[in-house]
Design an enzyme around this catalytic site. Structure first.
Site, PDB file in Angstrom:
ATOM      1  N   LYS A 187      -8.157   3.309  -7.028  1.00  0.00           N
ATOM      2  CA  LYS A 187      -7.559   2.401  -7.425  1.00  0.00           C
ATOM      3  C   LYS A 187      -6.873   2.996  -8.947  1.00  0.00           C
ATOM      4  CE  LYS A 187      -6.489  -1.424  -6.559  1.00  0.00           C
ATOM      5  NZ  LYS A 187      -5.354  -2.024  -5.597  1.00  0.00           N
ATOM      6  N   TYR A 192     -13.955   3.825  -4.514  1.00  0.00           N
ATOM      7  CA  TYR A 192     -12.987   2.860  -4.559  1.00  0.00           C
ATOM      8  C   TYR A 192     -12.279   2.679  -6.131  1.00  0.00           C
ATOM      9  CZ  TYR A 192     -10.860  -2.016  -5.510  1.00  0.00           C
ATOM     10  OH  TYR A 192     -10.386  -2.952  -5.782  1.00  0.00           O
ATOM     11  N   THR A 214      -7.179  -3.610 -10.189  1.00  0.00           N
ATOM     12  CA  THR A 214      -8.582  -4.081 -10.586  1.00  0.00           C
ATOM     13  C   THR A 214      -9.108  -3.911 -11.867  1.00  0.00           C
ATOM     14  OG1 THR A 214     -10.776  -4.099  -9.791  1.00  0.00           O
ATOM     15  CG2 THR A 214      -9.414  -2.051  -9.203  1.00  0.00           C
ATOM     16  N   GLU A 263     -11.878  -2.781 -12.180  1.00  0.00           N
ATOM     17  CA  GLU A 263     -12.870  -1.765 -12.088  1.00  0.00           C
ATOM     18  C   GLU A 263     -12.422  -0.338 -12.578  1.00  0.00           C
ATOM     19  OE1 GLU A 263     -15.154  -1.365  -8.433  1.00  0.00           O
ATOM     20  OE2 GLU A 263     -15.118  -3.669  -8.278  1.00  0.00           O
TER      21      GLU A 263
HETATM   22  P1  NAD Z   1      -8.911  -7.424   1.109  1.00  0.00           P
HETATM   23  O1  NAD Z   1      -9.698  -6.167   1.858  1.00  0.00           O
HETATM   24  O2  NAD Z   1      -9.291  -8.669   1.623  1.00  0.00           O
HETATM   25  O3  NAD Z   1      -7.399  -7.155   2.081  1.00  0.00           O
HETATM   26  C1  NAD Z   1      -6.714  -6.052   2.022  1.00  0.00           C
HETATM   27  C2  NAD Z   1      -5.562  -6.047   3.187  1.00  0.00           C
HETATM   28  O4  NAD Z   1      -4.698  -4.959   3.060  1.00  0.00           O
HETATM   29  C3  NAD Z   1      -5.930  -6.482   4.476  1.00  0.00           C
HETATM   30  O5  NAD Z   1      -5.012  -7.447   5.077  1.00  0.00           O
HETATM   31  C4  NAD Z   1      -5.750  -5.114   5.194  1.00  0.00           C
HETATM   32  O6  NAD Z   1      -5.456  -5.350   6.577  1.00  0.00           O
HETATM   33  C5  NAD Z   1      -4.485  -4.494   4.495  1.00  0.00           C
HETATM   34  N1  NAD Z   1      -4.343  -3.134   4.691  1.00  0.00           N
HETATM   35  C6  NAD Z   1      -5.588  -2.248   4.560  1.00  0.00           C
HETATM   36  N2  NAD Z   1      -4.947  -1.166   4.496  1.00  0.00           N
HETATM   37  C7  NAD Z   1      -3.844  -1.129   5.035  1.00  0.00           C
HETATM   38  C8  NAD Z   1      -2.845  -0.185   5.228  1.00  0.00           C
HETATM   39  N3  NAD Z   1      -3.088   1.085   5.365  1.00  0.00           N
HETATM   40  N4  NAD Z   1      -1.448  -0.618   5.500  1.00  0.00           N
HETATM   41  C9  NAD Z   1      -1.158  -1.825   5.473  1.00  0.00           C
HETATM   42  N5  NAD Z   1      -1.975  -2.807   5.309  1.00  0.00           N
HETATM   43  C10 NAD Z   1      -3.436  -2.332   5.012  1.00  0.00           C
HETATM   44  O7  NAD Z   1      -8.348  -7.056  -0.348  1.00  0.00           O
HETATM   45  P2  NAD Z   1      -8.256  -8.343  -1.397  1.00  0.00           P
HETATM   46  O8  NAD Z   1      -9.775  -8.571  -1.632  1.00  0.00           O
HETATM   47  O9  NAD Z   1      -7.243  -9.254  -0.954  1.00  0.00           O
HETATM   48  O10 NAD Z   1      -7.563  -7.265  -2.427  1.00  0.00           O
HETATM   49  C11 NAD Z   1      -6.154  -7.233  -2.705  1.00  0.00           C
HETATM   50  C12 NAD Z   1      -5.834  -6.459  -3.582  1.00  0.00           C
HETATM   51  O11 NAD Z   1      -6.222  -6.786  -4.753  1.00  0.00           O
HETATM   52  C13 NAD Z   1      -6.349  -5.027  -3.463  1.00  0.00           C
HETATM   53  O12 NAD Z   1      -5.415  -4.178  -3.818  1.00  0.00           O
HETATM   54  C14 NAD Z   1      -7.556  -4.858  -4.419  1.00  0.00           C
HETATM   55  O13 NAD Z   1      -7.840  -3.554  -4.999  1.00  0.00           O
HETATM   56  C15 NAD Z   1      -7.133  -6.009  -5.395  1.00  0.00           C
HETATM   57  N6  NAD Z   1      -7.950  -6.486  -6.227  1.00  0.00           N
HETATM   58  C16 NAD Z   1      -9.110  -7.337  -5.695  1.00  0.00           C
HETATM   59  C17 NAD Z   1     -10.039  -7.879  -6.148  1.00  0.00           C
HETATM   60  C18 NAD Z   1     -11.113  -8.933  -5.526  1.00  0.00           C
HETATM   61  O14 NAD Z   1     -12.057  -9.445  -6.293  1.00  0.00           O
HETATM   62  N7  NAD Z   1     -11.010  -9.168  -4.174  1.00  0.00           N
HETATM   63  C19 NAD Z   1      -9.836  -8.254  -7.760  1.00  0.00           C
HETATM   64  C20 NAD Z   1      -8.768  -7.547  -8.416  1.00  0.00           C
HETATM   65  C21 NAD Z   1      -8.111  -6.769  -7.756  1.00  0.00           C
HETATM   66  O1  DAU Z   2     -13.671  -6.492 -10.221  1.00  0.00           O
HETATM   67  C1  DAU Z   2     -12.846  -6.825  -9.339  1.00  0.00           C
HETATM   68  C2  DAU Z   2     -13.195  -6.116  -7.978  1.00  0.00           C
HETATM   69  O2  DAU Z   2     -14.279  -6.862  -7.245  1.00  0.00           O
HETATM   70  C3  DAU Z   2     -12.246  -5.739  -6.940  1.00  0.00           C
HETATM   71  O3  DAU Z   2     -11.360  -4.756  -7.362  1.00  0.00           O
HETATM   72  C4  DAU Z   2     -13.092  -5.284  -5.367  1.00  0.00           C
HETATM   73  O4  DAU Z   2     -11.841  -5.183  -4.672  1.00  0.00           O
HETATM   74  C5  DAU Z   2     -14.103  -6.696  -5.043  1.00  0.00           C
HETATM   75  O5  DAU Z   2     -14.756  -6.171  -3.949  1.00  0.00           O
HETATM   76  C6  DAU Z   2     -14.977  -6.810  -6.112  1.00  0.00           C
HETATM   77  O6  DAU Z   2     -15.946  -5.739  -6.450  1.00  0.00           O
HETATM   78  P1  DAU Z   2     -17.424  -5.916  -6.549  1.00  0.00           P
HETATM   79  O7  DAU Z   2     -18.155  -4.556  -6.188  1.00  0.00           O
HETATM   80  O8  DAU Z   2     -17.756  -6.251  -8.033  1.00  0.00           O
HETATM   81  O9  DAU Z   2     -17.825  -7.215  -5.651  1.00  0.00           O
HETATM   82  P2  DAU Z   2     -18.921  -7.501  -4.579  1.00  0.00           P
HETATM   83  O10 DAU Z   2     -18.621  -8.782  -3.921  1.00  0.00           O
HETATM   84  O11 DAU Z   2     -18.978  -6.386  -3.589  1.00  0.00           O
HETATM   85  O12 DAU Z   2     -20.069  -7.392  -5.408  1.00  0.00           O
HETATM   86  C7  DAU Z   2     -20.355  -8.341  -6.451  1.00  0.00           C
HETATM   87  C8  DAU Z   2     -21.627  -7.991  -7.162  1.00  0.00           C
HETATM   88  O13 DAU Z   2     -22.543  -8.197  -6.143  1.00  0.00           O
HETATM   89  C9  DAU Z   2     -21.768  -6.395  -7.614  1.00  0.00           C
HETATM   90  O14 DAU Z   2     -22.578  -6.346  -8.625  1.00  0.00           O
HETATM   91  C10 DAU Z   2     -22.832  -5.950  -6.254  1.00  0.00           C
HETATM   92  C11 DAU Z   2     -23.541  -7.306  -5.928  1.00  0.00           C
HETATM   93  N1  DAU Z   2     -23.775  -7.293  -4.735  1.00  0.00           N
HETATM   94  C12 DAU Z   2     -22.940  -7.203  -3.514  1.00  0.00           C
HETATM   95  C13 DAU Z   2     -23.100  -7.485  -2.183  1.00  0.00           C
HETATM   96  C14 DAU Z   2     -22.088  -7.303  -1.380  1.00  0.00           C
HETATM   97  C15 DAU Z   2     -25.308  -7.418  -4.110  1.00  0.00           C
HETATM   98  O15 DAU Z   2     -26.288  -7.614  -4.999  1.00  0.00           O
HETATM   99  N2  DAU Z   2     -25.465  -7.438  -2.850  1.00  0.00           N
HETATM  100  C16 DAU Z   2     -24.451  -7.468  -1.817  1.00  0.00           C
HETATM  101  O16 DAU Z   2     -24.869  -7.366  -0.676  1.00  0.00           O
END
Ligand code: NAD
Ligand code: DAU
Length: 349
Positions: A161, A157, A132, A134
């Site tokens: 990572k 978090y 990520t 982050e």
């Molecule tokens: P998510 O929370 O939707 O999915 C995570 C998945 O991992 C789930 O299916 C869960 O069951 C599985 N999991 C959790 N713990 C586990 C364990 N101990 N063993 C096996 N499986 C397990 O997450 P996401 O948003 O799809 O993110 C996926 C990856 O991408 C993560 O590594 C996250 O850090 C990274 N990432 C996410 C974002 C974003 O915006 N969502 C952005 C950049 C990077």
């Molecule tokens: O930048 C990549 C990351 O983006 C990933 O690595 C993470 O897994 C993913 O969860 C996401 O993190 P953020 O913390 O940026 O996403 P989130 O959707 O939780 O929040 C987005 C923005 O909105 C952040 O500034 C916090 C704000 N927020 C979030 C929630 C859930 C609110 O203001 N209110 C809320 O209830």
């Protein structure tokens, strides 16, 4: 070429989009989805590919080293795309231990299993770690994260990572493991668990529930359509340079409050409400602890070296996303029943 690709976290948000893409695009590859099905993992996300011959699912905790090693043996794994993680910042503030466990120890368990199974024969092998933006910390008003930006994580978090990224690089430097890392910005799209901003707010607007904006809503995130992230991972897996890091982002920065107002207008219009009338639901709440002000990714390396660009303009992507959540009410009802309510009450009440 035939490949046996282990995708971890394939039942989650990004993982399910990636699994779908790989299974459909590469009939000769065997895609093995390893997921522990935590609250964030949902096999419903993969209904359309679950019967394909080139797809297998194995329920496994990535921290269970013995079981992980067995999966490498059983499926003759030659490539890993590692997404499984605890992914929500707010949960990491409540329970940092489970983030260290899954994100750090789980990654270590996979690295060690790959090293042990490949046993020095690294031909046509790759361990691809999905990370990520982050890990880079927080930007001020100016500048972008590049692949050379120093790590400076602020939440449990992002610290977990960052730690996992360091372990992946350590396995390359120490044991020669062929690795690739990508660091992506915020994703949006279908199948995202509604603890994250966009699906949470869409669901709350539909249900006329308060929209909890942290602080003043001035934090900035760089949003990328999830299918473009999956496309980027596919490209980097096939064309990326081993040992390298690639930043992935949409050059698409939004202040939270501006993004929220756009979503409100669009959901109102689709629901036949007066456009903008749901702004009355906006509720400013206590800021997230350690809330990073701004993320913004410079993905020019990925563009210049591998030719990747986001395929969708934000306007189109967010419309598609909103329509998907409105058309898939059953999915939303299923994932928001049960323990989701306890989580919601704990975080927001
Ligand atoms: P998510 O929370 O939707 O999915 C995570 C998945 O991992 C789930 O299916 C869960 O069951 C599985 N999991 C959790 N713990 C586990 C364990 N101990 N063993 C096996 N499986 C397990 O997450 P996401 O948003 O799809 O993110 C996926 C990856 O991408 C993560 O590594 C996250 O850090 C990274 N990432 C996410 C974002 C974003 O915006 N969502 C952005 C950049 C990077
Ligand atoms: O930048 C990549 C990351 O983006 C990933 O690595 C993470 O897994 C993913 O969860 C996401 O993190 P953020 O913390 O940026 O996403 P989130 O959707 O939780 O929040 C987005 C923005 O909105 C952040 O500034 C916090 C704000 N927020 C979030 C929630 C859930 C609110 O203001 N209110 C809320 O209830």
């Amino acid at each position: 070429m035939k490949r046996n690709i282990l995708v971890t976290g394939g039942a989650g948000f990004i993982g399910s989009h990636l699994v779908r893409l790989l299974v459909n695009k590469y009939p000769k590859y065997h895609i093995i989805n390893m997921d522990f099905l935590t609250y964030a993992g949902n096999l419903e996300n993969l209904k359309d590919v679950e019967h394909k011959e080139n797809y297998s699912f194995t329920k496994c905790d990535i921290c269970d080293f013995k079981k992980v090693k067995q999966v490498f043996l059983d499926y003759k794994i030659d490539s890993v795309i590692h997404l499984a993680a605890e992914s929500h910042v707010d949960r990491s503030i409540e329970d940092p231990f489970s983030f260290a466990q899954t994100n750090v120890m789980g990654t270590l368990s996979l690295l060690q299993a790959a090293k042990s199974y490949w046993n020095g024969n690294f031909n046509n092998k790759v361990f691809y770690h999905v990370s990520t933006d982050e890990v880079y910390g927080s930007l001020g008003d100016e500048g972008l994260f590049t692949e050379n930006t120093n790590y400076d994580p602020h939440s449990p978090y992002s610290a977990s990572k960052a730690s996992s990224d360091h372990f992946v690089r350590a396995y390359s430097d120490t044991y020669g493991l062929p690795i690739i890392i990508s660091n992506c910005s915020n994703n949006y799209g279908s199948f995202q668990f509604p603890e994250k901003l966009i699906p949470l707010f869409i669901n709350n607007i539909i249900n006329n529930k308060p929209l909890p904006v942290y602080g003043k809503g001035e934090n900035v995130r760089d949003w990328l359509f999830v299918k473009d992230h999956a496309r980027a991972i596919d490209l980097i897996l096939h064309k990326g340079k081993l040992g390298d890091t690639y930043n992935i982002g949409g050059f698409n920065e939004w202040k939270n409050i501006d993004l929220i107002k756009v979503i409100i207008k669009k959901v109102d219009r689709i629901l036949g409400r007066e456009e903008g009338s749901s702004e009355k639901l906006i509720t400013y709440v206590t800021d997230r602890a350690g809330h990073d002000l701004r993320y913004a990714i410079d993905s020019s390396k990925l563009k210049n070296e591998l030719g990747w660009e986001p395929s969708l303009q934000f306007e189109e992507g967010i419309e598609k996303t909103i329509k998907w959540y409105l058309d898939n009410k059953d999915w939303m009802d299923n994932v928001t029943s049960g323990e989701y309510q306890d989580y919601y009450n704990k975080i927001y009440n």
